[in-house]
Enzyme design. Structure first.
Site, PDB file in Angstrom:
ATOM      1  N   CYS A 152      -3.287  -7.885   2.377  1.00  0.00           N
ATOM      2  CA  CYS A 152      -1.842  -8.074   2.208  1.00  0.00           C
ATOM      3  C   CYS A 152      -1.081  -6.805   2.607  1.00  0.00           C
ATOM      4  O   CYS A 152      -1.260  -5.739   2.006  1.00  0.00           O
ATOM      5  CB  CYS A 152      -1.543  -8.441   0.761  1.00  0.00           C
ATOM      6  SG  CYS A 152       0.198  -8.312   0.295  1.00  0.00           S
ATOM      7  N   GLY A 153      -0.220  -6.928   3.596  1.00  0.00           N
ATOM      8  CA  GLY A 153       0.544  -5.775   4.060  1.00  0.00           C
ATOM      9  C   GLY A 153       1.447  -5.193   2.994  1.00  0.00           C
ATOM     10  O   GLY A 153       1.605  -3.974   2.881  1.00  0.00           O
ATOM     11  N   HIS A 154       2.050  -6.060   2.181  1.00  0.00           N
ATOM     12  CA  HIS A 154       2.927  -5.580   1.115  1.00  0.00           C
ATOM     13  C   HIS A 154       2.134  -4.792   0.071  1.00  0.00           C
ATOM     14  O   HIS A 154       2.605  -3.794  -0.456  1.00  0.00           O
ATOM     15  CB  HIS A 154       3.636  -6.761   0.452  1.00  0.00           C
ATOM     16  CG  HIS A 154       4.420  -7.592   1.413  1.00  0.00           C
ATOM     17  ND1 HIS A 154       5.471  -7.100   2.119  1.00  0.00           N
ATOM     18  CD2 HIS A 154       4.281  -8.888   1.805  1.00  0.00           C
ATOM     19  CE1 HIS A 154       5.962  -8.049   2.892  1.00  0.00           C
ATOM     20  NE2 HIS A 154       5.258  -9.138   2.725  1.00  0.00           N
ATOM     21  N   CYS A 155       0.918  -5.250  -0.221  1.00  0.00           N
ATOM     22  CA  CYS A 155       0.057  -4.528  -1.168  1.00  0.00           C
ATOM     23  C   CYS A 155      -0.319  -3.163  -0.613  1.00  0.00           C
ATOM     24  O   CYS A 155      -0.350  -2.159  -1.342  1.00  0.00           O
ATOM     25  CB  CYS A 155      -1.206  -5.339  -1.460  1.00  0.00           C
ATOM     26  SG  CYS A 155      -0.902  -7.016  -2.084  1.00  0.00           S
TER      27      CYS A 155
END
Length: 539
Positions: A82-85
């Protein structure tokens, strides 16, 4: 998978760090992770509490121990792909370090929800990252994290939960010192600190972590501040200096209403759009923004702020008035309004629900003209101003037709054509990932007289009756009367697109596949591949 949330078009350029490399662009990484997960599951895990960058690494074998040893525990449920993570990870570790340096009882932990399926299911994890707060070992009722997703926001949110949410003010001297300590201070005056109104106030104080809260019940303090009944007072070192919110004796204190009032009145009557104020502007959730674009280096344009400010008070809470410097921090948002610095001074009103923009006549900057215009928009008497790029000269000779706002209607609603349109954003990695497939689809159907493959840059073009909320969005406009529109939500590859087109705008029903179960199968479903039907960047 999570987009950046309800972000706004005119702030979009500032949000790209969070929109970032979108999840669909990481499909190969996701497949590798899935293979590694199976190997990790074979490892024997103990209840020891390990750490990475000061953050507890949690799993089903040590989760209970973490809850028992740490009274206040904030847990991030994440996915490695996950890029946001990935972007949250440094801030999360920084917050953990700050809290430990303060000897705070708060600890931060993380759970790889793609591996720890039992924990993910137990806590209802459906998107990443999801943060939950556990107090006093309570495993059944964790609180959802509601703060900002940066180190400072996480620290403030946790500090408020590690200590009393409001400071008790016992006499006039301590009250005066507390009120003068910061630019914004909230004080609740209650005759009974054990009553329902005071408890509701404490609840609000626990959530609104960017302002200090105090409480007072001493009669001398009621008298000193001219109060006779329970009242929440917002003290501020700007505008009117103090705003009172009396508690309704019959209905009590509504936490949601008080939170919104504090958000609205903690803002200056006219805000300047800067890096420091952008979070305040959007967290207030005021439904309309009235924007004055001006060049601050021009004294003639600066004078226009007087009329702008005079109009603002009429609409407080309904419309937020914001000054945008076209040569400063606001320069980056100009393209999302179709503006250049040379267009200043100019006015735009934005309806935040659907990002519709309304343009005011350029020669009218008086407070009366501004009030009249704003009220007309609120009353639904003004049509939105729709942006449109100019069509390329060869827009209709390419395999994929390039549509803009001013050509969309004539092409999409041509009753003799079936038109398949991709609405995209140039920065969207999901859109970039499917670009080759869309071009191949255009090549495949370029000689079909009744099928058109097209695309429209939805960041530069706006349509009157179609609102695009995520990228890419695919819509099919079938031939015939009625202005019909069908959203395509299936797999984004050429063969599935073709089946959809050949079947008249729907996918043919296929018999369900018979699952093959190997002898050593766990019976666990694999995660859906990334970048398929619903992987998109949201506004």
């Amino acid at each position: 998978m999570r987009g950046c949330g309800p972000q706004l078009v005119w702030l979009l350029v500032l949000s790209l760090a969070w929109l970032g490399p979108a999840l669909g662009g990481e499909e190969e990484d996701g497949e590798v992770v899935a293979e590694e997960e199976e190997e990790e599951e074979d490892e024997v895990l103990s209840d020891e509490l390990g750490e990475e960058d000061g953050v507890l690494v949690l799993h089903e074998h040590n989760f209970a121990r973490a809850l028992s040893e740490h009274r206040l525990l904030l847990v991030e449920f994440y996915a490695p792909w996950c890029g946001h993570c990935q972007r949250l990870a440094p801030a999360f570790a920084q917050a953990a370090a700050v809290l430990r340096n303060e000897s705070s009882p708060v600890r931060l932990g993380k759970v790889d929800a793609t591996v720890q399926a039992a924990l993910a299911n137990e806590f209802g994890i459906t998107s990443y990252p999801t943060l939950k707060f556990f107090r006093n070992g309570n495993r059944t009722h964790p609180l959802a994290y509601t703060g900002r997703m940066d180190a400072e926001g996480i620290v403030r949110w946790m500090q408020r939960r590690a200590s009393p949410s409001a400071t008790l003010l016992q006499d006039a001297d301590t009250a005066a010192a507390f009120i003068s300590s910061q630019d914004l201070v909230v004080v609740g005056f209650f005759k009974d600190l054990g009553g329902e109104a005071a408890q509701a106030f404490y609840e609000v104080a626990g959530e609104v972590v960017d302002m200090p809260f105090g409480v007072a019940e001493a009669a001398e303090l009621f008298q000193a501040y001219g109060l006779s009944t329970d009242t929440v007072c917002l003290f501020k070192k700007f505008d009117e200096g103090r705003t009172d919110f009396p508690v309704d004796p019959a209905q009590g204190l509504d936490t949601a209403k008080l939170t919104r009032l504090l958000r609205v009145h903690s803002l200056e009557l006219v805000m300047e759009f800067t890096n420091e104020t952008s979070d305040q502007i959007f967290s207030a959730k005021i439904p309309h923004h009235m924007l004055l674009f001006l060049n601050k280096s021009s004294s003639a344009q600066l004078v226009l702020r007087d009329g702008f400010r005079a109009a603002a008070g009429t609409f407080r809470g309904e419309v937020l008035f914001v000054v945008v410097d076209v040569t400063g921090f606001g320069a980056d948002v100009l393209p999302f309004f179709g503006l250049t610095p040379a267009d200043a001074p100019t006015l735009r009103l934005v309806k935040m629900e659907d990002n519709r923009k309304y343009r005011m006549d350029q020669d009218a900057f008086s407070d009366m003209a501004i009030r009249t215009f704003v009220q007309a928009v609120l009353d639904g008497k003004v049509k939105p101003h729709l942006m449109s790029a100019e069509p390329p000269e060869d827009w209709d000779t390419r395999p994929v037709k390039v549509l803009v706002g001013k050509t969309f209607e004539q092409v999409a609603f041509d009753e003799t054509k079936n038109v398949f349109v991709k609405f995209y954003a140039p920065w969207c990695s999901h859109c970039q990932a499917m670009a080759a497939a869309w071009e191949e689809l255009g090549e495949r159907y370029k000689d079909h007289e009744d099928i058109i493959i097209a695309e429209l840059d939805a960041t530069a073009n706006e349509l009157e009756n179609i609102t695009i909320k995520g990228f890419p969005t695919l819509h099919y406009f079938p031939a015939g009367p009625g202005r019909k529109m069908v959203e395509y939500k299936s797999t984004r590859d050429v063969e599935t697109f073709s089946k959809f087109l050949e079947n008249g705008g729907m996918l043919p029903e296929e018999p369900p596949a018979v699952p093959k179960t190997s002898e050593n199968s766990t019976g666990r479903e694999e995660p859906s591949p990334l970048g398929t039907a619903e992987a998109r960047d949201e506004l």
